[in-house]
Design a protein around this motif. Structure first.
Motif, PDB file in Angstrom:
ATOM      1  N   ILE A 160      10.833   1.531   2.007  1.00 27.17           N
ATOM      2  CA  ILE A 160       9.436   1.174   2.275  1.00 27.17           C
ATOM      3  C   ILE A 160       9.370  -0.180   2.976  1.00 27.17           C
ATOM      4  O   ILE A 160       8.644  -0.347   3.955  1.00 27.17           O
ATOM      5  CB  ILE A 160       8.612   1.160   0.970  1.00 27.17           C
ATOM      6  N   PHE A 161      10.126  -1.160   2.475  1.00 21.14           N
ATOM      7  CA  PHE A 161      10.046  -2.501   3.047  1.00 21.14           C
ATOM      8  C   PHE A 161      10.565  -2.535   4.483  1.00 21.14           C
ATOM      9  O   PHE A 161       9.888  -3.044   5.376  1.00 21.14           O
ATOM     10  CB  PHE A 161      10.820  -3.498   2.180  1.00 21.14           C
ATOM     11  N   ILE A 162      11.732  -1.975   4.723  1.00 24.15           N
ATOM     12  CA  ILE A 162      12.296  -2.022   6.081  1.00 24.15           C
ATOM     13  C   ILE A 162      11.570  -1.066   7.015  1.00 24.15           C
ATOM     14  O   ILE A 162      11.088  -1.453   8.080  1.00 24.15           O
ATOM     15  CB  ILE A 162      13.816  -1.731   6.057  1.00 24.15           C
ATOM     16  N   GLY A 163      11.477   0.197   6.620  1.00 23.05           N
ATOM     17  CA  GLY A 163      10.814   1.196   7.468  1.00 23.05           C
ATOM     18  C   GLY A 163       9.343   0.901   7.666  1.00 23.05           C
ATOM     19  O   GLY A 163       8.815   0.993   8.775  1.00 23.05           O
TER      20      GLY A 163
ATOM     21  N   SER B 207       0.835  -1.211   0.000  1.00 22.29           N
ATOM     22  CA  SER B 207       0.000   0.000   0.000  1.00 22.29           C
ATOM     23  C   SER B 207       0.866   1.256   0.000  1.00 22.29           C
ATOM     24  O   SER B 207       0.550   2.233  -0.689  1.00 22.29           O
ATOM     25  CB  SER B 207      -0.936   0.004   1.209  1.00 22.29           C
ATOM     26  N   LEU B 208       1.945   1.240   0.772  1.00 19.03           N
ATOM     27  CA  LEU B 208       2.875   2.383   0.777  1.00 19.03           C
ATOM     28  C   LEU B 208       3.511   2.583  -0.594  1.00 19.03           C
ATOM     29  O   LEU B 208       3.658   3.717  -1.065  1.00 19.03           O
ATOM     30  CB  LEU B 208       3.968   2.188   1.828  1.00 19.03           C
ATOM     31  N   TRP B 209       3.876   1.499  -1.238  1.00 16.83           N
ATOM     32  CA  TRP B 209       4.499   1.587  -2.551  1.00 16.83           C
ATOM     33  C   TRP B 209       3.521   2.161  -3.585  1.00 16.83           C
ATOM     34  O   TRP B 209       3.883   3.021  -4.379  1.00 16.83           O
ATOM     35  CB  TRP B 209       4.988   0.204  -2.977  1.00 16.83           C
ATOM     36  N   VAL B 210       2.274   1.689  -3.548  1.00 17.44           N
ATOM     37  CA  VAL B 210       1.261   2.221  -4.467  1.00 17.44           C
ATOM     38  C   VAL B 210       1.054   3.716  -4.203  1.00 17.44           C
ATOM     39  O   VAL B 210       0.949   4.515  -5.138  1.00 17.44           O
ATOM     40  CB  VAL B 210      -0.068   1.445  -4.342  1.00 17.44           C
ATOM     41  N   MET B 211       1.010   4.111  -2.936  1.00 20.71           N
ATOM     42  CA  MET B 211       0.846   5.527  -2.609  1.00 20.71           C
ATOM     43  C   MET B 211       2.041   6.343  -3.086  1.00 20.71           C
ATOM     44  O   MET B 211       1.886   7.463  -3.572  1.00 20.71           O
ATOM     45  CB  MET B 211       0.637   5.692  -1.102  1.00 20.71           C
ATOM     46  N   TYR B 212       3.243   5.800  -2.976  1.00 26.67           N
ATOM     47  CA  TYR B 212       4.441   6.475  -3.485  1.00 26.67           C
ATOM     48  C   TYR B 212       4.304   6.732  -4.984  1.00 26.67           C
ATOM     49  O   TYR B 212       4.599   7.823  -5.466  1.00 26.67           O
ATOM     50  CB  TYR B 212       5.675   5.610  -3.183  1.00 26.67           C
ATOM     51  N   ILE B 213       3.828   5.743  -5.704  1.00 30.52           N
ATOM     52  CA  ILE B 213       3.656   5.900  -7.154  1.00 30.52           C
ATOM     53  C   ILE B 213       2.575   6.932  -7.463  1.00 30.52           C
ATOM     54  O   ILE B 213       2.755   7.803  -8.319  1.00 30.52           O
ATOM     55  CB  ILE B 213       3.326   4.546  -7.809  1.00 30.52           C
ATOM     56  N   LEU B 214       1.446   6.868  -6.751  1.00 29.80           N
ATOM     57  CA  LEU B 214       0.336   7.787  -7.032  1.00 29.80           C
ATOM     58  C   LEU B 214       0.643   9.225  -6.627  1.00 29.80           C
ATOM     59  O   LEU B 214       0.315  10.160  -7.345  1.00 29.80           O
ATOM     60  CB  LEU B 214      -0.929   7.315  -6.312  1.00 29.80           C
ATOM     61  N   VAL B 215       1.255   9.401  -5.470  1.00 33.24           N
ATOM     62  CA  VAL B 215       1.478  10.752  -4.964  1.00 33.24           C
ATOM     63  C   VAL B 215       2.702  11.400  -5.604  1.00 33.24           C
ATOM     64  O   VAL B 215       2.664  12.549  -6.035  1.00 33.24           O
ATOM     65  CB  VAL B 215       1.615  10.746  -3.420  1.00 33.24           C
ATOM     66  N   PHE B 216       3.787  10.663  -5.646  1.00 29.17           N
ATOM     67  CA  PHE B 216       5.041  11.260  -6.097  1.00 29.17           C
ATOM     68  C   PHE B 216       5.380  10.915  -7.543  1.00 29.17           C
ATOM     69  O   PHE B 216       6.403  11.376  -8.045  1.00 29.17           O
ATOM     70  CB  PHE B 216       6.192  10.824  -5.190  1.00 29.17           C
ATOM     71  N   GLY B 217       4.584  10.119  -8.196  1.00 33.57           N
ATOM     72  CA  GLY B 217       4.856   9.765  -9.583  1.00 33.57           C
ATOM     73  C   GLY B 217       6.179   9.047  -9.736  1.00 33.57           C
ATOM     74  O   GLY B 217       6.909   9.274 -10.695  1.00 33.57           O
ATOM     75  N   SER B 218       6.530   8.232  -8.786  1.00 34.95           N
ATOM     76  CA  SER B 218       7.768   7.443  -8.777  1.00 34.95           C
ATOM     77  C   SER B 218       9.033   8.279  -8.646  1.00 34.95           C
ATOM     78  O   SER B 218      10.115   7.841  -9.000  1.00 34.95           O
ATOM     79  CB  SER B 218       7.860   6.573 -10.030  1.00 34.95           C
ATOM     80  N   SER B 219       8.902   9.498  -8.154  1.00 34.37           N
ATOM     81  CA  SER B 219      10.095  10.320  -7.954  1.00 34.37           C
ATOM     82  C   SER B 219       9.825  11.370  -6.887  1.00 34.37           C
ATOM     83  O   SER B 219       8.955  12.211  -7.045  1.00 34.37           O
ATOM     84  CB  SER B 219      10.495  11.001  -9.261  1.00 34.37           C
ATOM     85  N   ILE B 220      10.606  11.311  -5.810  1.00 32.63           N
ATOM     86  CA  ILE B 220      10.487  12.296  -4.738  1.00 32.63           C
ATOM     87  C   ILE B 220      11.522  13.388  -4.974  1.00 32.63           C
ATOM     88  O   ILE B 220      12.700  13.098  -5.181  1.00 32.63           O
ATOM     89  CB  ILE B 220      10.719  11.644  -3.361  1.00 32.63           C
ATOM     90  N   GLY B 221      11.076  14.617  -4.923  1.00 36.55           N
ATOM     91  CA  GLY B 221      12.001  15.753  -5.009  1.00 36.55           C
ATOM     92  C   GLY B 221      12.676  15.903  -6.354  1.00 36.55           C
ATOM     93  O   GLY B 221      12.300  15.312  -7.356  1.00 36.55           O
ATOM     94  N   ASN B 222      13.717  16.705  -6.361  1.00 40.29           N
ATOM     95  CA  ASN B 222      14.488  17.003  -7.556  1.00 40.29           C
ATOM     96  C   ASN B 222      15.524  15.891  -7.765  1.00 40.29           C
ATOM     97  O   ASN B 222      16.412  15.708  -6.947  1.00 40.29           O
ATOM     98  CB  ASN B 222      15.183  18.355  -7.386  1.00 40.29           C
ATOM     99  N   PRO B 223      15.450  15.161  -8.887  1.00 40.18           N
ATOM    100  CA  PRO B 223      16.380  14.055  -9.093  1.00 40.18           C
ATOM    101  C   PRO B 223      17.840  14.494  -9.257  1.00 40.18           C
ATOM    102  O   PRO B 223      18.740  13.661  -9.209  1.00 40.18           O
ATOM    103  CB  PRO B 223      15.878  13.372 -10.369  1.00 40.18           C
ATOM    104  N   ASP B 224      18.084  15.784  -9.438  1.00 42.16           N
ATOM    105  CA  ASP B 224      19.459  16.276  -9.561  1.00 42.16           C
ATOM    106  C   ASP B 224      20.147  16.400  -8.207  1.00 42.16           C
ATOM    107  O   ASP B 224      21.369  16.435  -8.133  1.00 42.16           O
ATOM    108  CB  ASP B 224      19.481  17.635 -10.270  1.00 42.16           C
ATOM    109  N   VAL B 225      19.363  16.465  -7.118  1.00 42.19           N
ATOM    110  CA  VAL B 225      19.925  16.569  -5.776  1.00 42.19           C
ATOM    111  C   VAL B 225      20.249  15.148  -5.281  1.00 42.19           C
ATOM    112  O   VAL B 225      19.433  14.237  -5.390  1.00 42.19           O
ATOM    113  CB  VAL B 225      18.929  17.272  -4.818  1.00 42.19           C
TER     114      VAL B 225
END
Length: 183
Positions: free
Chosen positions: A152-155, A120-138
């Motif tokens: 996601i798995f460990i935390g 469920s966390l992984w699906v939410m990551y995809i839906l909310v962040f579009g498979s990318s959090i923040g600026n990929p250059d940072v």
């Protein structure tokens, strides 16, 4: 009036109260995104009400009604916000109750529920962040996005251990409260 008829009306009443409270909490959460996680948790606690008397069917119908009514009453433009509730939080109390009723090994149930939570966390990551959090250059965001499944798995699994334990304790409090309403 037969005892069975009385218990059916009591099941309907508890399920309706549960559904109404859950819809209110979810609507507040969708209207104020700051309160979204609180809305999920409070709606989940509300769905524990019919389970306190063993009304599994009433709880399932309250869950379905909660999802439909929340979407119709205000979340129609942002259904993706309800995905965690629809996928996990709304069904978790029923699964816990069934685990206790059928005496399923708690560690086996924990593993299954933890994988379900992580998914469920992984699906939410995809839906909310579009498979990318923040600026990929940072650099930090690149590391997070590269290892997100590991995070996601460990935390998620560690957080879920505490979360599941707390929800079992909350169910006992709800059971004690509802027991006082009608013996």
């Amino acid at each position: 009036m037969s005892k069975k008829r009385n218990s059916k009306s009591f099941e309907i009443a508890l399920s309706a109260i549960s559904c109404a409270l859950a819809v209110i909490f979810l609507l507040v959460g969708t209207l104020s995104h700051v309160l979204l996680a609180t809305g999920y948790i409070m709606a989940q606690i509300s769905l524990m009400i019919p389970l306190s008397k063993g009304f599994y069917g009433g709880d399932a119908l309250a869950y379905i009604g909660t999802c439909i009514l929340t979407i119709l009453l205000g979340a129609i433009g942002q259904v993706w916000v309800l995905v965690p509730f629809i996928m996990f939080f709304g069904q978790h109390p029923l699964l816990n109750a069934l685990q206790l009723r059928f005496n399923i090994n708690k560690w086996l149930a924990y593993i299954i529920k933890a994988v379900w939570f992580d998914f469920s966390l992984w699906v939410m990551y995809i839906l909310v962040f579009g498979s990318s959090i923040g600026n990929p250059d940072v650099e930090i965001y690149r590391v997070i996005n590269d290892y997100i499944l590991l995070f996601i798995f460990i935390g998620g699994t560690i957080v879920f251990l505490l979360y599941d334990y707390v929800m079992f304790k909350v169910q006992m409090v709800v059971n004690a409260f509802i027991y006082r309403i009608k013996k």
